[in-house]
Design a protein around this motif. Structure first.
Motif, PDB file in Angstrom:
ATOM      1  N   SER A  20       0.861  -1.062   0.234  1.00 39.99           N
ATOM      2  CA  SER A  20       0.108   0.359  -0.074  1.00 39.99           C
ATOM      3  C   SER A  20       0.884   1.548  -0.563  1.00 39.99           C
ATOM      4  CB  SER A  20      -0.829   0.198   1.554  1.00 39.99           C
ATOM      5  OG  SER A  20      -1.881  -0.934   1.491  1.00 39.99           O
ATOM      6  N   GLN A  46       0.227  10.331   2.699  1.00 35.63           N
ATOM      7  CA  GLN A  46      -0.591   8.517   2.549  1.00 35.63           C
ATOM      8  C   GLN A  46       0.052   7.197   2.769  1.00 35.63           C
ATOM      9  OE1 GLN A  46      -3.905   8.280   3.638  1.00 35.63           O
ATOM     10  NE2 GLN A  46      -3.877   5.575   3.286  1.00 35.63           N
ATOM     11  N   GLU A  50       0.478   4.645   5.520  1.00 34.87           N
ATOM     12  CA  GLU A  50       1.090   2.782   5.243  1.00 34.87           C
ATOM     13  C   GLU A  50       2.667   2.595   5.951  1.00 34.87           C
ATOM     14  OE1 GLU A  50      -1.888   1.318   4.003  1.00 34.87           O
ATOM     15  OE2 GLU A  50      -2.868   3.066   3.732  1.00 34.87           O
ATOM     16  N   HIS A  93      -8.187  -0.074  -3.673  1.00 32.72           N
ATOM     17  CA  HIS A  93      -7.201  -0.578  -2.642  1.00 32.72           C
ATOM     18  C   HIS A  93      -8.119  -0.463  -1.144  1.00 32.72           C
ATOM     19  CE1 HIS A  93      -3.595  -2.104  -1.701  1.00 32.72           C
ATOM     20  NE2 HIS A  93      -2.917  -1.302  -0.872  1.00 32.72           N
ATOM     21  N   GLU A  94      -8.005   0.499  -0.619  1.00 33.68           N
ATOM     22  CA  GLU A  94      -8.435   0.714   0.101  1.00 33.68           C
ATOM     23  C   GLU A  94      -9.692  -0.355   0.857  1.00 33.68           C
ATOM     24  OE1 GLU A  94      -7.170   1.529   3.059  1.00 33.68           O
ATOM     25  OE2 GLU A  94      -5.564   2.565   1.482  1.00 33.68           O
ATOM     26  N   GLN A 127     -10.326   1.819   9.005  1.00 30.47           N
ATOM     27  CA  GLN A 127     -10.283   0.811   7.271  1.00 30.47           C
ATOM     28  C   GLN A 127     -11.014   2.190   7.309  1.00 30.47           C
ATOM     29  OE1 GLN A 127      -7.363  -0.071   6.278  1.00 30.47           O
ATOM     30  NE2 GLN A 127      -8.544   0.111   4.653  1.00 30.47           N
ATOM     31  N   GLU A 130      -9.902   5.602   6.964  1.00 31.35           N
ATOM     32  CA  GLU A 130      -9.802   6.126   5.478  1.00 31.35           C
ATOM     33  C   GLU A 130     -10.641   5.803   4.502  1.00 31.35           C
ATOM     34  OE1 GLU A 130      -6.696   3.630   4.932  1.00 31.35           O
ATOM     35  OE2 GLU A 130      -4.998   4.614   6.020  1.00 31.35           O
TER      36      GLU A 130
HETATM   37 FE1  OFO Z   1      -3.085   0.232   5.911  1.00 33.94          FE
HETATM   38  O1  OFO Z   1      -4.823   1.638   5.755  1.00 33.94           O
HETATM   39 FE2  OFO Z   1      -4.537   2.167   3.551  1.00 33.94          FE
HETATM   40  O2  OFO Z   1      -4.708   0.454   3.375  1.00 33.94           O
END
Ligand code: OFO
Length: 168
Positions: A20, A46, A50, A93-94, A127, A130
């Protein structure tokens, strides 16, 4: 002491957090090279966050008597189609990472590892934050339309979450 299954899923998560970080770093370099300094700043912060997530997992594995493994990473894409596509890819991706955190919760329950189950709750909440933050960015992008990218690029700097704002 961690069970082998828990140690292994935590090690997989270490690799995913590292990936990530590299993914967002690669996106940041694309954004910077294409004149989107604000988006690049958001992505660099970001990427740093990560990396901190990866370290949290590493330290936790060691606190519980395991061995954190640093694996080779796939190369993230070096190009992006555009800013909208980039943030859509961040969201995808998140969501994948959220799913993977949920799998850790599920396995911890199965293995009756209540310590891991409780520890990983921080990531469950992270999460949620995010995904909400990326979703707010996508909403703003949709409102602005293609021609206001300059304004968006300046605005996105102010859309960093408090945890991102402490990053260099
Ligand atoms: Fe690690 O929180 Fe985004 O992938």
């Amino acid at each position: 002491m961690l069970t082998k299954k828990i140690e292994s899923i935590l090690n997989e998560q270490i690799t995913k957090e590292a990936y990530s970080s590299n993914l967002y770093l690669a996106m940041a370099t694309w954004a910077e090279a294409n004149g989107y300094g604000g988006v690049a700043e958001w992505l660099y912060a970001q990427a740093e966050e990560e990396r901190l997530h990866m370290l949290k997992f590493i330290h936790y594995v060691h606190e519980r008597g395991g061995h954190a493994i640093i694996a080779a990473l796939d190369q993230p894409p070096k190009d992006q189609q555009g800013i909208k596509e980039l943030f859509a890819a961040v969201m995808k991706h998140e969501q994948y990472i959220s799913q993977s955190i949920n799998e850790i919760v599920g396995l911890a329950m199965e293995e009756r590892d209540f310590t891991t189950q409780s520890w990983v709750q921080w990531f469950v909440n992270e999460q949620i934050e995010e995904e909400a933050s990326v979703s707010a960015i996508i909403d703003k992008l949709n409102l602005l339309g293609e021609h206001n990218m300059y304004l968006f690029d300046r605005d996105v700097i102010g859309m960093r979450r408090p945890s991102q704002q402490t990053q260099p």
